[in-house]
Design an enzyme around this catalytic site. Structure first.
Site, PDB file in Angstrom:
ATOM      1  N   GLN A  91       0.824  -1.201   0.000  1.00  0.00           N
ATOM      2  CA  GLN A  91       0.000   0.000   0.000  1.00  0.00           C
ATOM      3  C   GLN A  91       0.859   1.253   0.000  1.00  0.00           C
ATOM      4  OE1 GLN A  91      -2.975  -0.171   3.144  1.00  0.00           O
ATOM      5  NE2 GLN A  91      -3.026  -2.380   2.835  1.00  0.00           N
TER       6      GLN A  91
HETATM    7  N1  LIG Z   1      -7.165 -14.625  -9.566  1.00  0.00           N
HETATM    8  C1  LIG Z   1      -6.042 -14.603  -8.840  1.00  0.00           C
HETATM    9  N2  LIG Z   1      -6.078 -13.931  -7.671  1.00  0.00           N
HETATM   10  C2  LIG Z   1      -4.967 -13.894  -6.925  1.00  0.00           C
HETATM   11  C3  LIG Z   1      -3.775 -14.497  -7.385  1.00  0.00           C
HETATM   12  N3  LIG Z   1      -2.824 -14.290  -6.446  1.00  0.00           N
HETATM   13  C4  LIG Z   1      -3.400 -13.588  -5.445  1.00  0.00           C
HETATM   14  N4  LIG Z   1      -4.695 -13.337  -5.728  1.00  0.00           N
HETATM   15  C5  LIG Z   1      -5.650 -12.577  -4.924  1.00  0.00           C
HETATM   16  O1  LIG Z   1      -5.213 -11.237  -4.816  1.00  0.00           O
HETATM   17  C6  LIG Z   1      -5.591 -10.686  -3.576  1.00  0.00           C
HETATM   18  C7  LIG Z   1      -4.445  -9.990  -2.925  1.00  0.00           C
HETATM   19  O2  LIG Z   1      -3.465 -10.874  -2.535  1.00  0.00           O
HETATM   20  P1  LIG Z   1      -2.409 -10.542  -1.411  1.00  0.00           P
HETATM   21  O3  LIG Z   1      -1.486 -11.658  -1.335  1.00  0.00           O
HETATM   22  O4  LIG Z   1      -3.055 -10.096  -0.171  1.00  0.00           O
HETATM   23  O5  LIG Z   1      -1.684  -9.312  -2.046  1.00  0.00           O
HETATM   24  P2  LIG Z   1      -0.471  -8.503  -1.379  1.00  0.00           P
HETATM   25  O6  LIG Z   1       0.473  -8.195  -2.462  1.00  0.00           O
HETATM   26  O7  LIG Z   1       0.067  -9.208  -0.220  1.00  0.00           O
HETATM   27  O8  LIG Z   1      -1.186  -7.174  -0.947  1.00  0.00           O
HETATM   28  P3  LIG Z   1      -0.667  -6.186   0.189  1.00  0.00           P
HETATM   29  O9  LIG Z   1      -0.339  -6.986   1.380  1.00  0.00           O
HETATM   30  O10 LIG Z   1      -1.786  -5.248   0.420  1.00  0.00           O
HETATM   31  O11 LIG Z   1       0.532  -5.487  -0.363  1.00  0.00           O
HETATM   32  C8  LIG Z   1      -6.126 -11.839  -2.738  1.00  0.00           C
HETATM   33  O12 LIG Z   1      -7.533 -11.744  -2.720  1.00  0.00           O
HETATM   34  C9  LIG Z   1      -5.715 -13.062  -3.511  1.00  0.00           C
HETATM   35  O13 LIG Z   1      -6.688 -14.078  -3.387  1.00  0.00           O
HETATM   36  C10 LIG Z   1      -3.787 -15.173  -8.655  1.00  0.00           C
HETATM   37  O14 LIG Z   1      -2.805 -15.724  -9.125  1.00  0.00           O
HETATM   38  N5  LIG Z   1      -4.953 -15.166  -9.331  1.00  0.00           N
END
Ligand SMILES: Nc1nc2c(ncn2[C@@H]2O[C@H](COP(=O)(O)OP(=O)(O)OP(=O)(O)O)[C@@H](O)[C@H]2O)c(=O)[nH]1
Ligand SMILES: [Mg+2]
Lengths: 186, 859
Positions: free
Chosen positions: A73
């Site tokens: 974020q």
């Molecule tokens: N369709 C799909 N959704 C995904 C994939 N990888 C992650 N997501 C979705 O993307 C969303 C965000 O994933 P996070 O792992 O929380 O993302 P992050 O990068 O850690 O986000 P921050 O912690 O806010 O920086 C979640 O709802 C996951 O289910 C993917 O390969 N395909």
């Protein structure tokens, strides 16, 4: 080589701990990817946006890994640079379905590469073009272009497309990273 | 789902929609939702070839009318038929032109775009080279110069439609309104009058014509009454052409999918959902109707109605309560209508006796009226001769018609007179319908309107001019909100969209044009309203006052906690406190197009965006210029906030329909905050101080040494000046040259002015008693050279001058012939004296120019 390095680790000659920094924009799937790599984590399907950062330690391929999962974020991105100093590898996750923000990712990447703590060091960077399951998402080549990876000449990098939810493609990329790390560390 | 729309749409009286099958423009998505008016008298013409076919269709119908006219009208009507034909050809021509020029325009626009872009890009380069800072702060996400969006800042919003924290861009696109300026004005006026479903003047007339045409086509055997319909068309001719134009343009609109107003919901940078809008939107807002719902509602204000959409589907339609007219005005209308009804009944009864069919309709009575009015009863009776054998009957009818017509005219004149007197009294604000009625051209059209709208209700639904939201009791984005609506009818409403009830209502003195809202409804809020006359009002829960009256009309208003920013037509931005104190003004280098507040991550600073005519957008924080963004084109609409997942994005729409998206870099925010805290840039600029010269040093040395002397000399001179001034004062006082008399009993001011440049002059005296006592027994004397001037009354008696009243006295003066060649100064002294006193109270000198120069010139 495997047996030899085991031996070295046992003798304490080889650095046991490998620090991996995982960055990328919010919602790109960093936490999801790290969780799928982490053998200790049980997948309970509940992934919430990371606040600040979270540190996961697990061993894989006979390495003790410390993965720093940063929050993507905007207001937490300032924290990234504090970890550049003692990092051995970087994982940069891009949401390939979020086309409009690839330029933001590119900007963040440039800022990272030009940071004084990383500029001089030869650190491998693994790019994950995540969410390849989503219809209309960018291909690996498109992602690479959008991020301007052709201009990244000072670092070892590798980009692979993956799916954080199913784990497809993650190991391919990760094995490349492990290989490089081992080469550097020995 | 669409049923609630249908109900309203039925009220749209008539449009002609034409489906084109060969047009490839029908690329609308599956989730297209149309709210286009479904016409009552729908005439669908599907043409497979091109527009010419359509033209022919319409032409043929108009030709048809023409033929009928020819049959029915006689020599006296020739003129009329001629004009009729020219009219019809005109209309077809013009529509042809609009059809073709439409394409041309688009092409031209594109070319313009290209050239403009080229030039502006080169400009850009220059500019951006100059300030690198600017480059570093923004990530240019995209610039699509041909997106084809026409909108303003009010009609843009960033909405988290699906409740998953992705704020999509929502734009109410005006469509291709610049190519169709005609209809827009037309439809707007229609909309106004059509606010009441019954009233619509143009459209109802149009309806009449169509129904008449149908009737004519049906009954080709000509009945006497049918005969008389044709002259009626001439009365309505003016309206007719405009209505035909209107429907033709409607066709153009419907042809071109990009031409109609559309609510566009974006996903990233492309349009995901299009929802057709019934008319040009005025404002778009998004809000959460209650604290539980996670999906926001998008409200679009169009005309008198607020359409609300939820999850990309129509949800609620809401109109504000009608503005009640003044009882006197209502009374006048009611009277007129009942009178007309009565007359009609009488007339119908009579006709029933005659057993002539088909006269019950009001159309027909109207038509009778115009017939008799054209005083071609002889001609019509002659034509009637051919078809009807009953001669007596006919003449009787025409006599009766005349009588009826004159009665109706009486009623209308009565109504007009009462309305005019109401209007001129100034106490009552007439409703829009009355105003438009009075503005109708002549009595006949007024009569036509009245007779055509016997079920008229002048309570008018207010036309929305601006709409904003106000949060109820929490700052959070998803807290429930009310709508604040400003209308043309000088009212501001706070509406709870949940149940559609008006919570609060403010009556102002002028039409509301701009509005800005701050605060929470339950805690503390204020609404700043900019009116069309340039007044700015402050409205809050228990008070309401005028902040200021601007000299120039406002363009945009933004309010903060304790202050507000107004951009005006004189290229200036003013800042006022909410306590009506002016703080500062900033002059812009070129006219202001639009003003938009910055929300989001910049809570601390009073940030706002200003788009200017010289292709730049400026970001101000309070009075500090933070950023200057050069743009490739004029920006008409812009919004700053959370777009998709990016916190600080700036989205701009250019005048030629381009879409620009920029993200603010992460580290830019801190620099911006810094800039805000730092003193303004101007303060850093050094003032160039000239070097100390030899002379300067000498002077300072001298001053040090002779300080005492210098001081005394200065003092002496000062006293001298004071003395001279005092003497001069005394002198004027003695001569009473001072325009204000100094005698304690009567304080009188007199201003003298010579008017005219010719032989005949006029001296105008403005006399005012500025004291508290009444001045009596005064007289005015003229002291002048009798050789030069003749004054009829060289002495004027003024018996009494009341305090505070301005008396203006004009004295005609004639220049004598002897004076022409004399070159002496010719002053006329005017003395205001009091009887019994030697010295005049006031004396004025009028310098009357000699007219000999003029005489030389003119002979
Ligand atoms: N369709 C799909 N959704 C995904 C994939 N990888 C992650 N997501 C979705 O993307 C969303 C965000 O994933 P996070 O792992 O929380 O993302 P992050 O990068 O850690 O986000 P921050 O912690 O806010 O920086 C979640 O709802 C996951 O289910 C993917 O390969 N395909
Ligand atoms: Mg995370």
């Amino acid at each position: 080589m495997g047996r030899f390095s085991d031996f070295l680790i046992a003798l304490g000659f080889m650095k046991k701990k490998v620090n991996i920094l995982c960055v990328g924009l919010d919602n790109s799937g960093k936490t999801t990817i790290i969780n799928s790599l982490n053998p200790n984590k049980v997948d309970n399907g509940m992934i919430v946006p990371t606040i600040g950062f979270s540190i996961e330690t697990f061993s894989k391929s006979k390495l003790n890994l410390t993965v720093i999962d940063m929050s993507g974020q905007g207001r937490y991105r300032d924290l990234w640079e504090h970890y550049y100093v003692d990092v051995d590898a970087v994982i940069f996750v891009v949401d390939s379905s979020d086309k409009i923000r690839t330029c933001v990712a590119k900007d963040e990447l440039e800022q990272m590469l030009n940071h004084k703590d990383l500029k001089k060091r030869k650190i491998p960077i693994l790019f994950f073009a995540n969410k390849n399951d989503i219809e209309d998402s960018m291909s690996v080549a498109d992602c690479s272009n959008a991020l301007g990876l052709n201009n990244v000449k000072t670092k070892n990098w590798y980009i692979c497309s993956c799916n954080g939810l199913t784990g497809d493609g993650i190991l391919t990329g990760f094995n490349w990273l492990i290989g490089i790390i081992k080469k550097i560390l020995i | 789902m669409a049923s609630f729309f249908k109900k309203k749409l039925k009220s749209h009286n008539s449009t002609i929609s034409i489906k084109k099958t060969n047009n490839g423009d029908n690329d609308n998505n599956d989730n297209d939702i149309k709210i286009s008016p479904t016409p009552k008298n729908k005439i669908e013409i599907s043409s497979s070839s091109n527009n010419h076919a359509n033209n022919n269709e319409i032409q043929s119908s108009t030709n048809h009318n023409k033929v009928d006219n020819k049959i029915n009208t006689q020599i006296e009507n020739n003129f009329n038929t001629n004009t009729n034909t020219t009219n019809t050809t005109n209309t077809t021509n013009t529509t042809n032109i609009t059809n073709t020029t439409n394409d041309n325009n688009i092409n031209n626009n594109n070319e313009d775009n290209l050239t403009e872009n080229n030039t502006s890009e080169s400009n850009n380069k220059n500019k951006t080279e100059n300030d690198d800072e600017n480059q570093n702060i923004w990530i240019n996400v995209m610039y699509d110069p041909f997106n084809g969006i026409q909108t303003i800042s009010d009609c843009m919003d960033l909405v988290d439609i699906d409740g998953n924290n992705e704020h999509h861009l929502v734009i109410a696109d005006f469509g291709n309104y610049r190519n169709n300026t005609n209809i827009n004005t037309n439809t707007n006026t229609n909309k106004n009058t059509n606010a009441n479903t019954n009233s619509g003047s143009l459209l109802s007339l149009n309806d009449d014509i169509i129904s008449i045409n149908k009737k004519i086509n049906k009954n080709n055997e000509i009945e006497p009454t049918e005969n008389k319909k044709n002259p009626e068309k001439k009365v309505l001719k003016k309206n007719k052409t405009s209505s035909i134009l209107l429907s033709k343009n409607d066709i153009v609109l419907n042809d071109n999918k990009t031409g109609i107003p559309v609510l566009k919901i974006f996903k990233d940078d492309h349009v995901e959902t299009r929802i057709s809008l019934p008319d040009i939107p005025r404002s778009v807002c998004s809000f959460y109707p209650d604290s539980r719902s996670s999906h926001p509602i998008i409200a679009v204000a169009i005309g008198t109605t607020i359409y609300m959409y939820r999850d990309r589907y129509p949800y609620i339609k809401m109109t504000l309560p009608p503005v009640e007219p003044n009882p006197l005005e209502e009374e006048a209308w009611k009277n007129a209508i009942t009178n007309v009804n009565n007359e009609q009944k009488m007339y119908n009864k009579y006709n029933m006796d005659l057993k002539v069919s088909n006269i019950s309709d009001s159309d027909l009575s109207l038509n009778e009226v115009s017939n008799t009015n054209n005083s071609n009863s002889t001609s019509s009776s002659r034509s009637n001769n051919n078809n009807n054998n009953n001669n007596n009957n006919i003449s009787d009818i025409s006599k009766k018609n005349k009588e009826f017509h004159s009665k109706l005219l009486n009623i209308v004149t009565n109504l007009v007179n009462t309305l005019i007197s109401l209007r001129d009294n100034g106490v009552i604000q007439l409703t829009q319908i009355s105003i438009e009625f009075l503005a109708l051209q002549d009595l006949e059209t007024k009569l036509a309107f009245l007779v055509g709208n016997l079920d008229l209700n002048i309570a008018i639904e207010p036309t929305i001019t601006t709409m904003k939201t106000i949060k109820k009791n929490r700052e959070e984005e998803d807290s429930c909100s009310y709508l604040v609506v400003g209308v043309n009818e000088k009212l501001v409403y706070i509406v709870n969209p949940n149940g559609c009830q008006v919570i609060e209502k403010f009556q102002l003195s002028s039409s509301i044009q701009l509005m800005s809202v701050y605060g929470l409804y339950d805690v503390k809020y204020h609404i700043i309203v900019g009116c069309i006359d340039g007044s700015i009002y402050y409205l809050t829960s228990n008070s309401c006052y005028k902040i200021t009256q601007l000299e120039y009309l406002p363009v945009g208003i933004i309010t903060f906690e304790k202050s507000l920013i107004v951009g005006c037509m004189n290229n200036t931005i003013y800042s006022y406190t909410t306590k009506s104190k002016k703080q500062y003004s900033i002059i812009m280098p070129s006219p202001i197009i639009s003003l938009q507040g910055i929300s989001g991550g910049f809570k601390k600073i009073k940030g706002y965006l200003v788009s200017l005519q010289n292709n730049e957008v400026r970001v101000y924080s309070d009075k500090n210029l933070i950023l200057l963004i050069p743009t490739p084109d004029k920006i008409t609409g812009m919004i700053f906030g959370r777009f998709e997942r990016e916190q600080n994005s700036l989205i701009m729409i250019t005048k030629n329909g381009g879409l620009i998206i920029k993200f603010l870099k992460r580290n830019a925010k801190s620099t911006l905050d810094d800039i805000n805290i730092r003193p303004p840039i101007e303060q850093k600029q050094q003032i160039i101080i000239p070097k100390k010269t030899r002379l300067f040093i000498d002077q300072t040395v001298r001053e040090k040494e002779n300080a005492k002397e210098m001081h005394s000399i200065f003092q002496r001179d000062l006293f001298r000046i004071k003395l001279i001034a005092a003497r001069a004062y005394v002198k004027t006082f003695k001569n009473t040259l001072n325009p204000i008399s100094g005698i304690p009993t009567a304080k009188i001011k007199m201003a003298v002015e010579a008017m005219g440049i010719n032989v005949n002059f006029k001296i105008r005296l403005d006399i005012m008693n500025i004291g508290n006592n009444i001045a009596r027994n005064l007289y005015i004397l003229f002291d002048y050279n009798q050789e030069l001037f003749t004054i009829e009354k060289p002495m004027i008696n003024i018996p009494i001058i009341l305090p505070g009243v301005n008396y203006t006295i004009d004295c005609p003066i004639k220049q004598n012939v002897e004076a022409y060649d004399k070159d002496i100064n010719n002053q006329i002294k005017v003395l205001l004296c009091e009887k019994g006193y030697g010295t005049p109270l006031v004396m004025g000198i009028a310098d009357v120019g000699m007219c000999q120069d003029l005489l030389e010139v003119y002979g």
